[in-house]
Write an enzyme that holds these catalytic residues in place. Structure first.
Site, PDB file in Angstrom:
ATOM      1  N   HIS A 116       0.860  -1.187   0.000  1.00 14.41           N
ATOM      2  CA  HIS A 116       0.000   0.000   0.000  1.00 14.41           C
ATOM      3  C   HIS A 116       0.892   1.231   0.000  1.00 14.41           C
ATOM      4  O   HIS A 116       1.589   1.499   0.977  1.00 14.41           O
ATOM      5  CB  HIS A 116      -0.903  -0.016   1.239  1.00 14.41           C
ATOM      6  CG  HIS A 116      -1.914   1.094   1.265  1.00 14.41           C
ATOM      7  ND1 HIS A 116      -2.881   1.178   2.247  1.00 14.41           N
ATOM      8  CD2 HIS A 116      -2.114   2.171   0.459  1.00 14.41           C
ATOM      9  CE1 HIS A 116      -3.629   2.253   2.026  1.00 14.41           C
ATOM     10  NE2 HIS A 116      -3.172   2.875   0.948  1.00 14.41           N
ATOM     11  N   GLU A 138      -1.915  -1.257  -3.663  1.00 15.92           N
ATOM     12  CA  GLU A 138      -3.055  -0.541  -3.110  1.00 15.92           C
ATOM     13  C   GLU A 138      -2.745   0.951  -3.105  1.00 15.92           C
ATOM     14  O   GLU A 138      -1.652   1.353  -2.693  1.00 15.92           O
ATOM     15  CB  GLU A 138      -3.344  -1.006  -1.681  1.00 15.92           C
ATOM     16  CG  GLU A 138      -3.683  -2.477  -1.576  1.00 15.92           C
ATOM     17  CD  GLU A 138      -3.863  -2.940  -0.139  1.00 15.92           C
ATOM     18  OE1 GLU A 138      -4.474  -4.001   0.059  1.00 15.92           O
ATOM     19  OE2 GLU A 138      -3.388  -2.240   0.784  1.00 15.92           O
ATOM     20  N   HIS A 150      -8.254  -7.698   5.516  1.00 17.98           N
ATOM     21  CA  HIS A 150      -8.211  -6.702   6.587  1.00 17.98           C
ATOM     22  C   HIS A 150      -8.549  -7.375   7.921  1.00 17.98           C
ATOM     23  O   HIS A 150      -9.658  -7.838   8.137  1.00 17.98           O
ATOM     24  CB  HIS A 150      -9.164  -5.526   6.370  1.00 17.98           C
ATOM     25  CG  HIS A 150      -8.799  -4.347   7.244  1.00 17.98           C
ATOM     26  ND1 HIS A 150      -7.861  -3.406   6.869  1.00 17.98           N
ATOM     27  CD2 HIS A 150      -9.204  -3.982   8.482  1.00 17.98           C
ATOM     28  CE1 HIS A 150      -7.726  -2.505   7.830  1.00 17.98           C
ATOM     29  NE2 HIS A 150      -8.526  -2.840   8.820  1.00 17.98           N
TER      30      HIS A 150
END
Length: 258
Positions: free
Chosen positions: A42, A69, A213
């Site tokens: 990310h 991400e 997540h």
């Protein structure tokens, strides 16, 4: 079930001391040796862990596909189009958040999303949208023409932690989930049923389905049993275990649960 290993927290450890070690790049060969299917990173707008050079090196040198991400901001899409990872997962960002708190507001950001998706797909980059488990978000994602969706499993993970760990007795307890165990069990069951039904709905619409997540060695199996989910992206729990077992064994341990 495919496993994407998110290596952001290696960079978190590096940034804790603002030094050059550990380098997330060193994890690539270990992840491949441990039979990970994908590397996930990310690149946040605030660059709190991964930096541009990390993303460039990882995407250029990884033997595994890289899932980048990033937010939908044009400047982030510029970077993604230049680096051309295998996939880009578009995620929401708030500068004050500790970690991504929820899915994209797909139904409220269609113009911005359409432009980002168009630019990425023109570079032959697969696009995934990180969404909350909701039927309107699934339908909107399909309408936008993306290849993948990734369900945000944070609510499921939080309920599980409050029910089956000591989280409720710590300073990280979640006030809105301080509920009777019978209520939490029902909520957990409903969350899994929702994930299963929405995954099936997404597949009917031609979407590939991932989830991630808050997934860890304790809560992952129930999600992994949902047949329509093809891929899980997991990071913090794997990196945390690697402190004690080494990264290769931590990944192998997770793979054994999928």
């Amino acid at each position: 079930m495919l496993l994407g290993v998110n290596i952001d927290h290696i960079a978190v450890l590096r940034e804790a001391r603002k030094v050059a070690d550990p380098d997330p790049l060193d994890a690539l060969g270990i992840c491949k040796r441990a039979r990970a299917d994908q590397i996930t990173i990310h690149l946040r707008e605030d660059r709190r862990h991964m930096h541009d050079m990390d993303a460039k090196n990882i995407i250029e040198l990884s033997a595994l596909p890289v899932n980048l991400e990033c937010a939908t901001e044009p400047s982030m899409i510029d970077i993604a189009c230049r680096l051309r990872p295998h996939r880009v997962t578009l995620v929401p960002e708030k500068r004050e958040e500790v970690t991504t708190e929820g899915g994209l507001a797909v139904t409220g950001e269609q113009t911005r999303l359409q432009e980002a998706i168009k630019r990425l797909q023109e570079k032959e980059i697969e696009v995934s949208l990180f969404i909350d488990p909701a039927s309107d978000a699934v339908k909107a994602s399909s309408d936008l023409g993306v290849e993948w969706i990734e369900f945000h499993t944070g609510k499921y993970a939080n309920i599980y932690a409050m029910l089956y760990s000591n989280l409720s007795k710590t300073h990280h307890s979640i006030p809105e989930l301080k509920l009777p165990r019978s209520v939490l069990k029902k909520m957990l069951e409903e969350e899994l049923e929702s994930l299963s039904a929405l995954s099936a709905e997404a597949r009917v619409l031609g979407l590939k389905v991932a989830a991630g997540h808050g997934l860890n060695y304790h809560n992952v199996q129930a999600v992994a049993q949902i047949e329509e989910i093809e891929e899980l992206n997991i990071g913090q729990s794997i990196i945390a275990r690697s402190v004690y077992t080494g990264l290769e064994q931590a990944i192998l341990d997770m793979k054994s649960l999928l």
